[in-house]
Structure formats: structure tokens, C-alpha cells
Scaffold this motif. Sequence first.
Motif, PDB file in Angstrom:
ATOM      1  N   ALA A  53       0.823  -1.210   0.000  1.00  0.00           N
ATOM      2  CA  ALA A  53       0.000   0.000   0.000  1.00  0.00           C
ATOM      3  C   ALA A  53       0.858   1.262   0.000  1.00  0.00           C
ATOM      4  CB  ALA A  53      -0.934  -0.005   1.210  1.00  0.00           C
ATOM      5  N   VAL A  54       1.923   1.268   0.773  1.00  0.00           N
ATOM      6  CA  VAL A  54       2.800   2.439   0.834  1.00  0.00           C
ATOM      7  C   VAL A  54       3.467   2.683  -0.520  1.00  0.00           C
ATOM      8  CG1 VAL A  54       4.960   3.310   1.846  1.00  0.00           C
ATOM      9  CG2 VAL A  54       3.188   2.342   3.315  1.00  0.00           C
ATOM     10  N   LEU A  55       3.946   1.624  -1.157  1.00  0.00           N
ATOM     11  CA  LEU A  55       4.607   1.810  -2.444  1.00  0.00           C
ATOM     12  C   LEU A  55       3.602   2.131  -3.555  1.00  0.00           C
ATOM     13  CD1 LEU A  55       7.531  -0.738  -2.343  1.00  0.00           C
ATOM     14  CD2 LEU A  55       7.554   1.709  -1.905  1.00  0.00           C
ATOM     15  N   ILE A  56       2.371   1.638  -3.457  1.00  0.00           N
ATOM     16  CA  ILE A  56       1.330   2.047  -4.410  1.00  0.00           C
ATOM     17  C   ILE A  56       1.062   3.540  -4.243  1.00  0.00           C
ATOM     18  CG2 ILE A  56      -1.136   1.865  -4.940  1.00  0.00           C
ATOM     19  CD1 ILE A  56      -0.856  -1.171  -4.258  1.00  0.00           C
ATOM     20  N   TRP A  57       0.995   3.987  -3.004  1.00  0.00           N
ATOM     21  CA  TRP A  57       0.760   5.411  -2.714  1.00  0.00           C
ATOM     22  C   TRP A  57       1.859   6.267  -3.339  1.00  0.00           C
ATOM     23  CZ3 TRP A  57      -2.701   8.782  -1.050  1.00  0.00           C
ATOM     24  CH2 TRP A  57      -2.266  10.036  -0.613  1.00  0.00           C
ATOM     25  N   PHE A  58       3.105   5.889  -3.121  1.00  0.00           N
ATOM     26  CA  PHE A  58       4.207   6.689  -3.667  1.00  0.00           C
ATOM     27  C   PHE A  58       4.301   6.563  -5.186  1.00  0.00           C
ATOM     28  CE2 PHE A  58       5.600   6.943   0.753  1.00  0.00           C
ATOM     29  CZ  PHE A  58       5.840   8.314   0.815  1.00  0.00           C
ATOM     30  N   GLY A  59       3.932   5.425  -5.749  1.00  0.00           N
ATOM     31  CA  GLY A  59       3.855   5.310  -7.200  1.00  0.00           C
ATOM     32  C   GLY A  59       2.814   6.260  -7.768  1.00  0.00           C
ATOM     33  N   GLY A  60       1.675   6.340  -7.099  1.00  0.00           N
ATOM     34  CA  GLY A  60       0.634   7.289  -7.507  1.00  0.00           C
ATOM     35  C   GLY A  60       1.098   8.728  -7.392  1.00  0.00           C
ATOM     36  N   LYS A  61       1.826   9.021  -6.311  1.00  0.00           N
ATOM     37  CA  LYS A  61       2.358  10.372  -6.141  1.00  0.00           C
ATOM     38  C   LYS A  61       3.330  10.718  -7.263  1.00  0.00           C
ATOM     39  CE  LYS A  61       3.490  12.019  -2.160  1.00  0.00           C
ATOM     40  NZ  LYS A  61       2.957  12.985  -1.237  1.00  0.00           N
ATOM     41  N   LEU A  62       4.139   9.740  -7.686  1.00  0.00           N
ATOM     42  CA  LEU A  62       5.061   9.978  -8.803  1.00  0.00           C
ATOM     43  C   LEU A  62       4.297  10.242 -10.097  1.00  0.00           C
ATOM     44  CD1 LEU A  62       7.838   7.324  -8.086  1.00  0.00           C
ATOM     45  CD2 LEU A  62       8.070   9.816  -7.951  1.00  0.00           C
ATOM     46  N   LEU A  63       3.226   9.496 -10.329  1.00  0.00           N
ATOM     47  CA  LEU A  63       2.423   9.721 -11.536  1.00  0.00           C
ATOM     48  C   LEU A  63       1.800  11.117 -11.546  1.00  0.00           C
ATOM     49  CD1 LEU A  63       0.675   6.250 -11.887  1.00  0.00           C
ATOM     50  CD2 LEU A  63       2.332   7.257 -13.470  1.00  0.00           C
ATOM     51  N   VAL A  64       1.228  11.523 -10.426  1.00  0.00           N
ATOM     52  CA  VAL A  64       0.608  12.845 -10.332  1.00  0.00           C
ATOM     53  C   VAL A  64       1.664  13.942 -10.476  1.00  0.00           C
ATOM     54  CG1 VAL A  64      -0.605  14.430  -8.766  1.00  0.00           C
ATOM     55  CG2 VAL A  64      -1.358  12.056  -8.981  1.00  0.00           C
ATOM     56  N   ALA A  65       2.802  13.758  -9.821  1.00  0.00           N
ATOM     57  CA  ALA A  65       3.864  14.767  -9.910  1.00  0.00           C
ATOM     58  C   ALA A  65       4.424  14.857 -11.324  1.00  0.00           C
ATOM     59  CB  ALA A  65       4.978  14.453  -8.911  1.00  0.00           C
ATOM     60  N   ALA A  66       4.503  13.733 -12.032  1.00  0.00           N
ATOM     61  CA  ALA A  66       4.976  13.759 -13.419  1.00  0.00           C
ATOM     62  C   ALA A  66       4.009  14.560 -14.291  1.00  0.00           C
ATOM     63  CB  ALA A  66       5.137  12.340 -13.952  1.00  0.00           C
ATOM     64  N   ALA A  67       2.714  14.370 -14.067  1.00  0.00           N
ATOM     65  CA  ALA A  67       1.728  15.143 -14.817  1.00  0.00           C
ATOM     66  C   ALA A  67       1.856  16.632 -14.501  1.00  0.00           C
ATOM     67  CB  ALA A  67       0.319  14.647 -14.508  1.00  0.00           C
ATOM     68  N   ARG A  68       2.042  16.949 -13.235  1.00  0.00           N
ATOM     69  CA  ARG A  68       2.223  18.356 -12.843  1.00  0.00           C
ATOM     70  C   ARG A  68       3.492  18.932 -13.449  1.00  0.00           C
ATOM     71  NH1 ARG A  68       2.530  18.039  -6.877  1.00  0.00           N
ATOM     72  NH2 ARG A  68       3.250  20.170  -7.115  1.00  0.00           N
ATOM     73  N   LEU A  69       4.560  18.133 -13.469  1.00  0.00           N
ATOM     74  CA  LEU A  69       5.823  18.589 -14.049  1.00  0.00           C
ATOM     75  C   LEU A  69       5.664  18.860 -15.543  1.00  0.00           C
ATOM     76  CD1 LEU A  69       8.838  19.119 -13.415  1.00  0.00           C
ATOM     77  CD2 LEU A  69       9.270  16.758 -14.092  1.00  0.00           C
ATOM     78  N   SER A  70       4.880  18.048 -16.212  1.00  0.00           N
ATOM     79  CA  SER A  70       4.679  18.253 -17.653  1.00  0.00           C
ATOM     80  C   SER A  70       3.923  19.547 -17.948  1.00  0.00           C
ATOM     81  CB  SER A  70       3.927  17.067 -18.264  1.00  0.00           C
ATOM     82  OG  SER A  70       2.578  17.070 -17.870  1.00  0.00           O
ATOM     83  N   HIS A  71       3.231  20.070 -16.931  1.00  0.00           N
ATOM     84  CA  HIS A  71       2.538  21.346 -17.082  1.00  0.00           C
ATOM     85  C   HIS A  71       3.347  22.518 -16.534  1.00  0.00           C
ATOM     86  CE1 HIS A  71      -0.899  18.559 -17.543  1.00  0.00           C
ATOM     87  NE2 HIS A  71      -1.173  19.417 -18.500  1.00  0.00           N
ATOM     88  N   GLY A  72       4.592  22.252 -16.170  1.00  0.00           N
ATOM     89  CA  GLY A  72       5.491  23.327 -15.777  1.00  0.00           C
ATOM     90  C   GLY A  72       5.475  23.722 -14.319  1.00  0.00           C
ATOM     91  N   GLU A  73       4.871  22.937 -13.454  1.00  0.00           N
ATOM     92  CA  GLU A  73       4.854  23.280 -12.029  1.00  0.00           C
ATOM     93  C   GLU A  73       6.216  22.987 -11.403  1.00  0.00           C
ATOM     94  OE1 GLU A  73       1.651  22.047  -9.490  1.00  0.00           O
ATOM     95  OE2 GLU A  73       0.323  21.858 -11.231  1.00  0.00           O
ATOM     96  N   ALA A  74       6.853  23.995 -10.872  1.00  0.00           N
ATOM     97  CA  ALA A  74       8.186  23.841 -10.286  1.00  0.00           C
ATOM     98  C   ALA A  74       8.169  22.956  -9.043  1.00  0.00           C
ATOM     99  CB  ALA A  74       8.764  25.210  -9.940  1.00  0.00           C
ATOM    100  N   ALA A  75       7.088  23.002  -8.269  1.00  0.00           N
ATOM    101  CA  ALA A  75       7.004  22.213  -7.038  1.00  0.00           C
ATOM    102  C   ALA A  75       6.943  20.715  -7.326  1.00  0.00           C
ATOM    103  CB  ALA A  75       5.786  22.635  -6.220  1.00  0.00           C
ATOM    104  N   ALA A  76       6.548  20.349  -8.531  1.00  0.00           N
ATOM    105  CA  ALA A  76       6.443  18.930  -8.887  1.00  0.00           C
ATOM    106  C   ALA A  76       7.809  18.259  -8.854  1.00  0.00           C
ATOM    107  CB  ALA A  76       5.807  18.779 -10.263  1.00  0.00           C
ATOM    108  N   ARG A  77       8.838  18.954  -9.263  1.00  0.00           N
ATOM    109  CA  ARG A  77      10.201  18.392  -9.249  1.00  0.00           C
ATOM    110  C   ARG A  77      10.606  18.007  -7.836  1.00  0.00           C
ATOM    111  NH1 ARG A  77      15.571  20.286  -8.891  1.00  0.00           N
ATOM    112  NH2 ARG A  77      16.974  19.171 -10.286  1.00  0.00           N
ATOM    113  N   ARG A  78      10.348  18.898  -6.867  1.00  0.00           N
ATOM    114  CA  ARG A  78      10.664  18.592  -5.465  1.00  0.00           C
ATOM    115  C   ARG A  78       9.848  17.408  -4.963  1.00  0.00           C
ATOM    116  NH1 ARG A  78      10.466  24.065  -5.400  1.00  0.00           N
ATOM    117  NH2 ARG A  78       8.402  24.100  -4.451  1.00  0.00           N
ATOM    118  N   GLU A  79       8.588  17.330  -5.367  1.00  0.00           N
ATOM    119  CA  GLU A  79       7.734  16.219  -4.948  1.00  0.00           C
ATOM    120  C   GLU A  79       8.251  14.894  -5.499  1.00  0.00           C
ATOM    121  OE1 GLU A  79       4.978  14.164  -2.959  1.00  0.00           O
ATOM    122  OE2 GLU A  79       5.320  16.308  -2.754  1.00  0.00           O
ATOM    123  N   ILE A  80       8.711  14.901  -6.735  1.00  0.00           N
ATOM    124  CA  ILE A  80       9.279  13.685  -7.327  1.00  0.00           C
ATOM    125  C   ILE A  80      10.527  13.268  -6.564  1.00  0.00           C
ATOM    126  CG2 ILE A  80      10.430  12.738  -9.368  1.00  0.00           C
ATOM    127  CD1 ILE A  80       8.526  14.567 -11.041  1.00  0.00           C
TER     128      ILE A  80
END
Length: 130
Positions: A53-80
Amino acid sequence: AVWWTSFVGFVFVVMMLAHSIDIAQNAIRGNMPVRGEAWTYDWRFYSLQLFGAVLIWFGGKLLVAAARLSHGEAAARREILRSAFIVLVIVAPLIPIHGFFAYPLTGLATLTLVVVGFAARDRMPVAVTA
């Protein structure tokens, strides 16, 4: 960086979903011996499900952060970087226990830190505003 992070997030989610389903199926059937004992609902079952469950959660966080990064959000890089580091801290100690899965998970987390960490900030995607 976006492609790599999306790939790693997807791998974590799919791999850990399969892990969790396999553990649950073995516990429900109770007929797959592990160290000479059938799977039951115990501390081992709980900890393996929590790990998934923990690794699924962090995998999901990586997917969301990648989408945010593709839209230019600077905070997404730190989240990744934060998510990849936490995954690395979780899976690296498992190498002596279960190297078959711990090596690839550790490698993916480490490569994510390298790829995203060394990606030039000025080359990150930038959102276009009209």
C-alpha cells in the motif's frame, strides 16, 4: 524527466498491486506454504500488505507529480525527488532480505533521483499561458 517518472510511478503501482493481490490470494486460500506454514492473517500478512500500500501510494504520487511537471509546475520536481528518496529509504534495506525485488525497486528509485535531480531546471517543461 517526465517520461521516466511516469514510467517508474506506473511500475510501482502495477508491481505492488500484483504483490498485494498475490499476498491476499495466498492468505485467503491458506494453502501456499511459506517457511512450512500456511498463509494466515498475521503480522507478516499485515506488514506485506502495508508495504504494498505504501509503495502504491508513492507510485501514484510519482504519476501525479509527473503530470504536474509536464505542465510546468516547479514544485512537482521537489515532490518527485522527495517521493523517490522515501521509496529508496523504504526498499534499500530489503536488499539482504529479498534481493530479487529489492534490487529493481532500489534501482528505479535511485535512477529517478539521478534523472530528475540532474535534469536542468531550465529545460523542464513550462506551461504556456495566453
